[in-house]
Design a protein around this motif. Structure first.
Motif, PDB file in Angstrom:
ATOM      1  N   HIS A 140      61.419  38.365  -5.301  1.00  0.00           N
ATOM      2  CA  HIS A 140      61.036  39.792  -4.372  1.00  0.00           C
ATOM      3  C   HIS A 140      59.425  39.379  -4.691  1.00  0.00           C
ATOM      4  CE1 HIS A 140      58.599  44.009  -4.238  1.00  0.00           C
ATOM      5  NE2 HIS A 140      59.790  44.365  -3.756  1.00  0.00           N
ATOM      6  N   SER A 141      58.917  38.525  -5.565  1.00  0.00           N
ATOM      7  CA  SER A 141      57.573  38.623  -5.615  1.00  0.00           C
ATOM      8  C   SER A 141      56.693  37.583  -5.003  1.00  0.00           C
ATOM      9  CB  SER A 141      56.925  37.865  -7.346  1.00  0.00           C
ATOM     10  OG  SER A 141      57.210  37.317  -7.551  1.00  0.00           O
ATOM     11  N   LEU A 142      57.700  36.735  -4.460  1.00  0.00           N
ATOM     12  CA  LEU A 142      57.545  35.261  -3.232  1.00  0.00           C
ATOM     13  C   LEU A 142      57.535  36.066  -2.434  1.00  0.00           C
ATOM     14  CD1 LEU A 142      60.001  32.883  -5.259  1.00  0.00           C
ATOM     15  CD2 LEU A 142      57.491  32.814  -6.009  1.00  0.00           C
ATOM     16  N   LEU A 143      58.057  36.903  -1.549  1.00  0.00           N
ATOM     17  CA  LEU A 143      58.486  37.666  -0.305  1.00  0.00           C
ATOM     18  C   LEU A 143      56.298  37.917   0.062  1.00  0.00           C
ATOM     19  CD1 LEU A 143      61.187  38.549   0.148  1.00  0.00           C
ATOM     20  CD2 LEU A 143      60.354  36.405   0.873  1.00  0.00           C
ATOM     21  N   LYS A 144      55.871  37.625   1.081  1.00  0.00           N
ATOM     22  CA  LYS A 144      54.942  38.228   1.726  1.00  0.00           C
ATOM     23  C   LYS A 144      55.744  40.073   2.433  1.00  0.00           C
ATOM     24  CE  LYS A 144      52.769  34.341   3.776  1.00  0.00           C
ATOM     25  NZ  LYS A 144      53.023  33.601   5.225  1.00  0.00           N
ATOM     26  N   GLU A 214      67.360  47.644  -6.845  1.00  0.00           N
ATOM     27  CA  GLU A 214      66.879  47.672  -8.139  1.00  0.00           C
ATOM     28  C   GLU A 214      65.277  47.035  -8.508  1.00  0.00           C
ATOM     29  OE1 GLU A 214      68.276  47.131 -13.352  1.00  0.00           O
ATOM     30  OE2 GLU A 214      69.656  47.919 -11.338  1.00  0.00           O
ATOM     31  N   ALA A 215      65.231  45.560  -7.305  1.00  0.00           N
ATOM     32  CA  ALA A 215      64.493  44.342  -7.972  1.00  0.00           C
ATOM     33  C   ALA A 215      63.251  45.101  -6.914  1.00  0.00           C
ATOM     34  CB  ALA A 215      65.011  43.275  -8.092  1.00  0.00           C
ATOM     35  N   GLY A 216      63.609  45.826  -6.349  1.00  0.00           N
ATOM     36  CA  GLY A 216      62.749  46.641  -5.635  1.00  0.00           C
ATOM     37  C   GLY A 216      62.353  46.378  -4.457  1.00  0.00           C
ATOM     38  N   PHE A 217      63.500  46.275  -3.684  1.00  0.00           N
ATOM     39  CA  PHE A 217      63.576  45.281  -1.842  1.00  0.00           C
ATOM     40  C   PHE A 217      63.949  46.741  -1.251  1.00  0.00           C
ATOM     41  CE2 PHE A 217      64.639  41.171  -3.483  1.00  0.00           C
ATOM     42  CZ  PHE A 217      63.879  40.105  -2.708  1.00  0.00           C
ATOM     43  N   ALA A 218      62.825  47.309  -0.374  1.00  0.00           N
ATOM     44  CA  ALA A 218      63.217  48.711   0.527  1.00  0.00           C
ATOM     45  C   ALA A 218      65.061  48.819   1.405  1.00  0.00           C
ATOM     46  CB  ALA A 218      62.276  48.731   1.133  1.00  0.00           C
ATOM     47  N   GLN A 219      64.817  47.446   1.756  1.00  0.00           N
ATOM     48  CA  GLN A 219      65.678  47.884   3.037  1.00  0.00           C
ATOM     49  C   GLN A 219      67.348  46.571   2.414  1.00  0.00           C
ATOM     50  OE1 GLN A 219      64.788  47.059   6.576  1.00  0.00           O
ATOM     51  NE2 GLN A 219      67.348  47.929   7.719  1.00  0.00           N
ATOM     52  N   THR A 220      68.489  46.794   2.527  1.00  0.00           N
ATOM     53  CA  THR A 220      69.582  45.804   2.578  1.00  0.00           C
ATOM     54  C   THR A 220      70.649  45.967   3.094  1.00  0.00           C
ATOM     55  OG1 THR A 220      70.903  46.787   0.532  1.00  0.00           O
ATOM     56  CG2 THR A 220      69.074  45.000  -0.670  1.00  0.00           C
ATOM     57  N   ALA A 252      76.914  38.155   3.676  1.00  0.00           N
ATOM     58  CA  ALA A 252      75.965  37.576   4.143  1.00  0.00           C
ATOM     59  C   ALA A 252      75.144  38.962   3.711  1.00  0.00           C
ATOM     60  CB  ALA A 252      75.321  37.122   5.733  1.00  0.00           C
ATOM     61  N   VAL A 253      73.610  38.926   2.757  1.00  0.00           N
ATOM     62  CA  VAL A 253      73.114  40.325   2.382  1.00  0.00           C
ATOM     63  C   VAL A 253      71.602  39.832   2.480  1.00  0.00           C
ATOM     64  CG1 VAL A 253      72.446  41.605   0.558  1.00  0.00           C
ATOM     65  CG2 VAL A 253      74.695  40.349   0.251  1.00  0.00           C
ATOM     66  N   LEU A 254      71.206  41.081   3.717  1.00  0.00           N
ATOM     67  CA  LEU A 254      69.346  40.867   3.885  1.00  0.00           C
ATOM     68  C   LEU A 254      69.417  41.385   3.360  1.00  0.00           C
ATOM     69  CD1 LEU A 254      67.561  39.348   5.864  1.00  0.00           C
ATOM     70  CD2 LEU A 254      68.290  41.677   7.330  1.00  0.00           C
ATOM     71  N   ALA A 255      67.748  41.040   2.858  1.00  0.00           N
ATOM     72  CA  ALA A 255      67.054  42.223   1.807  1.00  0.00           C
ATOM     73  C   ALA A 255      65.853  42.198   2.332  1.00  0.00           C
ATOM     74  CB  ALA A 255      67.440  42.144   0.530  1.00  0.00           C
ATOM     75  N   VAL A 256      65.425  43.233   2.369  1.00  0.00           N
ATOM     76  CA  VAL A 256      63.865  43.608   2.954  1.00  0.00           C
ATOM     77  C   VAL A 256      62.978  44.103   2.237  1.00  0.00           C
ATOM     78  CG1 VAL A 256      62.165  44.409   5.136  1.00  0.00           C
ATOM     79  CG2 VAL A 256      64.624  43.945   5.586  1.00  0.00           C
ATOM     80  N   LYS A 257      61.713  43.461   1.841  1.00  0.00           N
ATOM     81  CA  LYS A 257      60.609  44.021   1.454  1.00  0.00           C
ATOM     82  C   LYS A 257      59.748  44.603   1.535  1.00  0.00           C
ATOM     83  CE  LYS A 257      56.990  42.329  -1.852  1.00  0.00           C
ATOM     84  NZ  LYS A 257      56.467  41.166  -2.221  1.00  0.00           N
ATOM     85  N   ALA A 258      59.502  45.559   1.576  1.00  0.00           N
ATOM     86  CA  ALA A 258      58.683  47.087   2.171  1.00  0.00           C
ATOM     87  C   ALA A 258      57.295  46.600   2.932  1.00  0.00           C
ATOM     88  CB  ALA A 258      58.377  48.314   1.048  1.00  0.00           C
ATOM     89  N   PRO A 259      56.685  46.358   4.208  1.00  0.00           N
ATOM     90  CA  PRO A 259      55.156  46.020   4.132  1.00  0.00           C
ATOM     91  C   PRO A 259      54.946  47.346   3.470  1.00  0.00           C
ATOM     92  CG  PRO A 259      56.626  47.582   5.602  1.00  0.00           C
ATOM     93  CD  PRO A 259      57.345  47.730   4.762  1.00  0.00           C
ATOM     94  N   THR A 260      53.681  46.244   3.720  1.00  0.00           N
ATOM     95  CA  THR A 260      51.995  47.567   3.113  1.00  0.00           C
ATOM     96  C   THR A 260      52.015  47.964   3.508  1.00  0.00           C
ATOM     97  OG1 THR A 260      50.668  45.674   3.334  1.00  0.00           O
ATOM     98  CG2 THR A 260      51.823  45.247   1.370  1.00  0.00           C
TER      99      THR A 260
END
Length: 260
Positions: A140-144, A214-220, A252-260
């Motif tokens: 999660h931290s590595l993704l923009k 739990e790790a912080g991804f906004a959507q899966t 396959a699981v897609l996980a998306v980091k929240a945009p700022t």
């Protein structure tokens, strides 16, 4: 055994021993253009085209997924903890003239710069993780912001009717189900490792998705439609092994980091 020799070390050494024959096995290397296109379709469906975007292939092995990502336009880095795998990957990339960066690193502790990638991809890595909660936080931290993680994995452990049938047939007619590529010692090492990883009872899609939240991804999003990939792989497998692959819990699981 050396008390400083950890489970992670054992996993690294196991895959290093597998490196020379890794690309000979169905499900590792891609053996037809039809299978390659099925993989491309999966990548494009969840990640989109790669032009102008950076991708990290976690536990890249010999670079199979790295080349897929490169082929749809991503600027690709492949990360693996096995020098033997990296040597194979670099040789393959040089032969193909593919500008892919391969670096040594632990997929659970990458040491890569935070927020430096648009997408992360893993194939058949999650089921081997020692500490997936820490790994998912790291990824999660590595993704923009707005970045995407695509996990392709499965439950290769749980009993199924087909798996029991294959064992029964193998007892009746040894070799009919297809011989294992791994010597007995390698199979024993694999089983010993499996007993000690986090997903020792099988990596199920819903549990993986819950840990990603739990790790912080906004959507899966869970995608179980890998039929085209498995159909093409089955053409290079014995009948019963092809049936087993098609009926396993693969996803396959897609996980998306929240945009700022």
């Amino acid at each position: 055994m050396n008390s400083n020799y950890t489970l992670r070390d054992e996993i690294r050494d196991y895959w290093s021993l597998r490196a020379p024959t890794f690309d000979e096995q169905v499900g590792h290397e891609i053996f037809s253009e039809a299978e390659r296109q099925a993989w491309r379709d999966l990548v494009l469906r969840h990640l989109g085209p790669g032009e102008g975007r950076r991708a990290l292939d976690l536990a890249s092995g010999t670079g199979v997924i790295s080349h897929l990502l490169h082929g749809v336009g991503f600027d690709v880095t492949g990360l693996d903890w096995s020098e033997a795998m990296l040597n194979q990957a670099r040789t393959k990339a040089a032969k193909r003239g593919a500008d892919i960066r391969f670096v040594m690193g632990d997929a659970e502790r990458t040491l890569e710069k935070p927020e430096s990638y648009d997408v992360l991809v893993t194939r058949h890595l999650v089921w081997t993780l020692v500490d997936p909660k820490a790994a998912f936080r790291e990824w999660h931290s590595l993704l923009k912001p707005g970045g995407r993680l695509l996990i392709v994995d499965g439950d290769f452990v749980s009993e199924t009717l087909v798996k029991r049938m294959i064992r029964f047939v193998e007892k009746l007619v040894p070799g009919l189900a297809g011989a294992s590529h791994a010597p007995n010692a390698m199979r024993e090492t694999h089983e010993r490792i499996l007993r000690r990883v986090y997903f020792s009872k099988g990596a199920r899609a819903q549990e993986v998705a819950a840990l990603l939240h739990e790790a912080g991804f906004a959507q899966t999003i869970i995608d179980r439609d890998l039929t085209q990939i498995h159909r093409q792989q089955a053409k290079n497998l014995p009948l019963l092994k092809g049936l087993e692959r098609a009926t396993q819990h693969r996803y396959a699981v897609l996980a998306v980091k929240a945009p700022t």
